[in-house]
Each structure stands twice: as C-alpha cells, then as structure tokens.
Design a protein around this motif. Structure first.
Motif, mmCIF file in Angstrom:
data_model
loop_
_atom_site.group_PDB
_atom_site.id
_atom_site.type_symbol
_atom_site.label_atom_id
_atom_site.label_comp_id
_atom_site.label_asym_id
_atom_site.label_seq_id
_atom_site.Cartn_x
_atom_site.Cartn_y
_atom_site.Cartn_z
ATOM 1 N N CYS A 1 -74.490 6.019 -4.453
ATOM 2 C CA CYS A 1 -74.309 7.050 -3.419
ATOM 3 C C CYS A 1 -75.553 7.924 -3.283
ATOM 4 N N GLY B 1 -64.998 8.327 -7.891
ATOM 5 C CA GLY B 1 -66.128 7.615 -8.484
ATOM 6 C C GLY B 1 -67.427 8.386 -8.330
ATOM 7 N N HIS B 2 -67.447 9.296 -7.379
ATOM 8 C CA HIS B 2 -68.687 10.035 -7.105
ATOM 9 C C HIS B 2 -68.599 11.495 -7.510
ATOM 10 N N CYS C 1 -72.880 10.073 -11.616
ATOM 11 C CA CYS C 1 -71.507 9.985 -11.100
ATOM 12 C C CYS C 1 -70.623 9.225 -12.107
ATOM 13 N N CYS D 1 -76.738 6.475 -9.062
ATOM 14 C CA CYS D 1 -75.526 5.878 -8.488
ATOM 15 C C CYS D 1 -75.857 5.361 -7.097
HETATM 16 ZN ZN LIG Z 1 -72.056 8.308 -6.822
#
Ligand SMILES: [Zn+2]
Length: 337
Positions: A188, A173-174, A193, A186
């Motif tokens: 993160c 996902g990243h 991402c 995102c």
């Molecule tokens: Zn991410």
C-alpha cells in the motif's frame, strides 16, 4: 414473494479464481464450480469468462426459482450501485457496475459486495456465527479476518455489515503496527503494516531475509534457493520440527496478535473468525490458542478479553455463502418494507 424452494446463484470473483455456486436458503451448496480468472485480462475478457460461468450456474438451478444473484468481488465496491472502484487484483473492472450490466442481461436482481465484507456475513449467517448461536452462545459482533497472501477483514454486528462511508472499512491489513525503521515496506506504500508483518507474503519475505544473514541457523530451508521459499515451504518445515521455520511462525503469530488486540479495541467483537491459507497452517500447528491469549493479554479491559477466536470452517466457499446471505438479507428487508 420468496419461497423456501428458491435458490440464489452466488459468485466469488477473486484475483486467482472465479467461483460460482447454487445455494439454498439454509446455506446449502447444491452445486459449485471454479474457473481461473484471466490475470491481467482486459475488461471484455474478464466479463466474458464470468458471464459464461453465471450462465452455467443459472442452468444448474434445475428449474428451482432463482431469487437473485449475489456477487462477492475482490476490491472496493459501492454497495448501492454495485460499482467497483480501482480493484487492485481486477484492474480491468474499474468503474464497472455488474448490477447495471448483468440485471438486464440475465433478467434477475443482482447484489454486489466486497469479498471480505461478504465473507464476514457468510460466517455470521452460515458458519462460526450460526454454530455459536445454535450452541446457545450469543454473537453480537463478528470480525472475519482472512490471513492469506494479504490480510483483509469484514465486520458484522447484529446481522448488519459495517462498511464505512464508501464501503472501504476494516482494511485491517493496512493498520500500521511497526513505525520503526525495521517496519517492512507494504504494497500500500506504507511501512510496518500488519500485512507486511503477518501475511503469507511476510512469511516468505522474512524467511528469505533470515536465510541470507551471514550467521543464519541450519534449517531444511537452507537447502532451497532463497527466492523459492514460500509460506507453504515454511509451514511444511515447521510441521517437521524445523526450529528456524517455527521461529518465523512464532513471530508471525506475535504480529497477528498485536493486530487482533487493536481489533478488540476498535470493534469489541465477541467472535473473531480467522480464514485464509496462513490460518490453516497456523491452526494445523496448534498455534491459535497462543494467538488468542497473546491478543487478549494486551487488551485494555476484562470485557475486551471476552471474545472467542476460531478458524473458519467454510473454507473457499465463505465468499459465495456471504454473497448468498446478502441476497437473502436484501430480500428479507424488501419484504419488511
Ligand atoms: Zn499496507
């Protein structure tokens, strides 16, 4: 010695629900139950709720020999010690080893793993992997991808989970897909991402942005308050023929296809299994074949294109089945050594 009559107690502890089940050696679910997780709960509250559920599950074994407990949990886990590290959805459990805590408490052996990694094992042993093998198709490398509020994944190759040095591999996902200024932020901390382009969160965000554009097209979603538009409302509108909602999902499918092409290049899977709520919506709209062909089209070689893409048939039980499969797998390896 493990006997055929043995069962395991499996748990899938996510940010929203704690699920538990009694599962036999063939992956048969003999009993299951779920309770809401205490969102934002303190360590003792979280543990008390899960422990109460484990006690009920052990009771539901009805005297069948209990081979052990398998726990799938949302967050990074050290698979040797069962210790959780900075789980974003269960922050109260940072540094807790459920194995060390619960083995003396319940008197049974316990194995703990990350939920996405174990879901991949669940699909390999009891889901799409087993179905394929039973129909005569070889499955060497299976990638399971959950496309839901976020995007997570697990990889199993020849019955072995690929975990990485610290159990943190396959955070697909990243992977950054869009480095341009358009790449959405995102959770993160990066921009662009896969999760920010193709998750349930992305669907509602993109819908909100486009509905606020001055030349926004007419859509049934225009009648809703922008902040009330969710991935579910977008899927519902698309299923009723709404062109605006369909165009959003076409873009989501395109983003997902780019992610899948990267997966083909990195892991060379012969089977990709998609799970999660967004997958259910895309599958109901018949969009999986276009995702398959778009991701294959951009693969670098003919051999990379030799993979199948299927929707998970295990539903919400996938994490628990993976946790059960992990227990059986560890016991099988103990017996061999
Ligand atoms: Zn991410």
């Amino acid at each position: 010695m493990v006997k055929c009559s043995d069962v395991v107690v499996a748990m899938d502890w996510g940010g929203t629900w704690i699920r538990a089940a009694v599962i036999d050696r063939q992956g048969g679910i003999l009993w299951q139950c779920r309770v809401p997780n205490i969102i934002g709960g303190k360590r003792a509250q979280l543990l008390n709720a899960a422990q109460a559920l484990v006690r009920v599950a052990i009771d539901k074994c009805d005297g069948r020999p209990l081979a052990g407990l398998g726990i799938a949990i949302a967050g990074p886990v050290d698979i040797e010690t069962g210790t959780l590290y900075e789980p974003p959805n269960l922050p109260g459990l940072d540094g807790v080893s459920l194995k060390n805590l619960w083995e003396p408490m319940f008197g049974h052996r316990i194995w703990v793993g990350n939920d996405a990694n174990l879901a991949a094992l669940g699909e390999y042993r009891y889901g799409a992997g087993r179905d394929a093998i039973q129909s005569g198709q070889a499955v060497r490398t299976l990638v399971y991808i959950t496309v839901s509020t976020g995007i997570g994944a697990g990889v199993v190759s020849q019955d072995q989970m690929f975990l990485g040095a610290h159990g943190l591999a396959a955070e697909i996902g990243h992977m950054v897909i869009d480095r341009s200024a358009r790449g959405a932020e995102c959770r993160c901390g990066n921009n662009g991402c896969l999760e920010s382009l193709a998750s349930g969160t992305a669907i509602s965000r993109i819908a909100g942005v486009r509905l606020n554009e001055p030349d926004s097209v007419i859509s049934s979603l225009s009648l809703e308050q922008t902040n009330m538009v969710t991935s579910e409302t977008v899927f519902r509108a698309a299923s009723q023929g709404d062109a605006f909602a369909k165009s959003i999902l076409t873009d989501i499918a395109a983003g997902l296809s780019v992610g899948l092409t990267n997966i083909l290049h990195i892991f060379n899977p012969d089977l990709i299994v998609l799970g999660g709520g967004v997958t259910i919506g895309l599958n109901q709209l018949g969009m999986l074949p276009e995702i398959h062909s778009a991701s294959a089209q951009n693969a670098m070689s003919r051999r990379h294109r030799e993979f199948r893409l299927v929707a998970s048939g295990l539903g919400d039980a996938v994490g628990m089945l993976g946790a059960a499969g992990f227990v059986w797998k560890q016991l099988e390896s103990d017996m061999r050594s």
